[in-house]
Design a protein around this motif. Structure first.
Motif, PDB file in Angstrom:
ATOM      1  N   ASP A  82       0.854  -1.244  -0.001  1.00 38.60           N
ATOM      2  CA  ASP A  82      -0.160  -0.035  -0.209  1.00 38.60           C
ATOM      3  C   ASP A  82       0.749   1.248  -0.075  1.00 38.60           C
TER       4      ASP A  82
ATOM      5  N   ASP B 105       0.347   6.835   3.556  1.00 40.87           N
ATOM      6  CA  ASP B 105       0.146   5.439   4.351  1.00 40.87           C
ATOM      7  C   ASP B 105       0.708   5.502   5.873  1.00 40.87           C
TER       8      ASP B 105
ATOM      9  N   HIS C 102      -4.860   5.971   6.032  1.00 38.51           N
ATOM     10  CA  HIS C 102      -5.919   5.211   6.455  1.00 38.51           C
ATOM     11  C   HIS C 102      -5.638   4.626   7.754  1.00 38.51           C
TER      12      HIS C 102
ATOM     13  N   ASP D 139      -3.167  -4.686   1.362  1.00 38.59           N
ATOM     14  CA  ASP D 139      -3.772  -4.184   2.664  1.00 38.59           C
ATOM     15  C   ASP D 139      -4.959  -4.982   2.921  1.00 38.59           C
TER      16      ASP D 139
HETATM   17 MN    MN Z   1      -1.913   0.873   4.226  1.00 39.53          MN
END
Ligand code: MN
Ligand code: 5GP
Length: 377
Positions: free
Chosen positions: A55, A121, A147, A210
């Motif tokens: 990610d 990230d 996130h 992820d």
């Molecule tokens: Mn991630």
């Protein structure tokens, strides 16, 4: 041979879908700030967390490529604090990533001359290792696209943080979809494709890695609509899966057999398993960077297992890296924060213990004892 399908940008304007559960990630003032920050920037640095995963590499490479197309006058660099696993080296744009731990003298001035830093990230500067200090000391506007829970306050001027979404790549794709109509409005960008094939590959890889190839954190229907958009840009999702997951060396598969046969300790009452991995074992199996990735997930295949703990000696520092994985509602992030100085998501979290493996196992036992009421049920 994969064909890149020409797609009109306007097909994917999302906000009209709000009634079906799509919520805008960017407020009107966020969009205005994005346009203002980006139009003022000439030297942009995109960074991610140490030990980059799919990610982190996916979001930084996709964003760099997208920005280069939309802001051709800006110099855009991607900087990772540390090396990333070999199984991500095939990703488009990965070859251009600057590794801070290897080229500190080259990378530090790039940060110091930048006029915009975009953090991807991760939501805390300390997750960038010592690169976080360089970024903190350089007074320039910052954007966070992430996130993870509980983003650090005050480190970014524009915070696009959505812990409810699967991945930073999902957040980024939705941001791109929301920005595209604005950029297209009366400017030459309208002739640009929504995404290039390579950008779609990067974004899909981050969403896939992820979510354990869409086996967790991926129940919301929007994710599949986003995947549909990526597929329409010609990605070969089966090949991406093989590129990431079918890359074992014979030693990697033997290591997996050894870990499960000799090192798996199941604490039955607590529905918890623990595995430890030392540097002596690393040498014995010729273990390469990234070879231990995924081992932590395996014990969750045992019927009734709720928590898997994986402890491995760090190769460079006298510390033990901790990985936690769970199913259903068990909060790995709470355990990681309370016992292992880390954090993460409900079902996947991590941290570290500065001490010996014995110290780490003792702390893991304490952690399980504390969380026993949740694990026993
Ligand atoms: Mn991630
Ligand atoms: P992994 O077990 O793959 O190293 O990490 C799983 C997840 O836990 C990561 O995606 C990240 O969200 C989180 N994580 C891992 N290590 C740390 C850490 O040291 N600090 C924090 N805050 N989160 C971590």
């Amino acid at each position: 041979m994969i064909q890149e399908t020409p797609i009109s940008n306007s097909n994917y304007f999302l906000p009209h879908r709000e009634g079906r559960g799509w919520v805008s990630l960017l407020s009107p003032s966020d969009k205005a700030l994005w346009l203002q920050l980006l139009s003022a920037a000439r030297h942009i640095v995109i960074t991610c967390h140490r030990g980059p995963d799919g990610d982190a590499i996916g979001s930084t490479t996709a964003l760099a490529s997208w920005l280069r197309r939309h802001y051709p006058e800006a110099d855009i660099r991607v900087v990772a604090p540390t090396i990333f696993p070999d199984f991500l080296k095939w990703m488009p744009g990965a070859e251009d990533i600057l590794i801070y731990e290897k080229h500190e003298d080259e990378v530090r001035p790039i940060i110091e001359h930048s006029d915009l830093v975009i953090l991807c990230d991760h939501g805390e500067l300390k997750r960038m290792w010592t690169l976080g200090d360089v970024v903190r000391d350089h007074p320039t506007p910052r954007i966070m696209i992430d996130h993870h829970l509980d983003p650090e306050q005050g480190i970014a001027d524009l915070v696009i943080s959505h812990p409810d979404l699967s991945s930073t790549c999902e957040v980024l794709l939705r941001v791109i979809l929301e920005l595209e109509p604005l950029l297209a409005d009366g400017c030459p960008a309208s002739s640009l494709p929504l995404l290039t094939h390579d950008e779609a590959v990067s974004l899909y890889t981050g969403m896939m890695t992820d979510t354990g190839a869409f086996t967790y954190a991926s129940t919301r229907p929007e994710i599949y609509e986003l995947i549909s958009i990526l597929l329409q840009h010609g990605i070969d999702k089966d090949k991406i899966y093989r590129n990431v997951f079918f890359t074992y060396s014979p030693n990697r598969l033997k290591l997996q057999g050894y870990m499960l046969y000799a090192k798996l300790d199941v604490w039955k009452k607590a529905h918890t398993s623990i595995m430890t991995f030392t540097n002596a074992e690393r040498r014995r199996f010729g273990t390469l960077n990234g070879d231990t990735e995924g081992l932590v997930n395996l014990p969750l295949q045992i019927l009734g297992m709720k928590l898997s703990i994986f402890l491995r000696e760090d190769t460079e520092h006298p510390c033990i890296r901790v990985s936690l994985r769970s199913v259903d509602d068990f909060p790995c992030n709470e355990m990681a924060a309370e016992f292992f100085g880390g954090g993460g998501h409900k079902n996947a979290a991590g941290g570290e213990i500065w001490g010996t493996m014995d110290d780490a196992v003792a702390i893991a036992k304490k952690a399980v004892q504390k969380f026993l009421p949740l694990l026993k049920e």
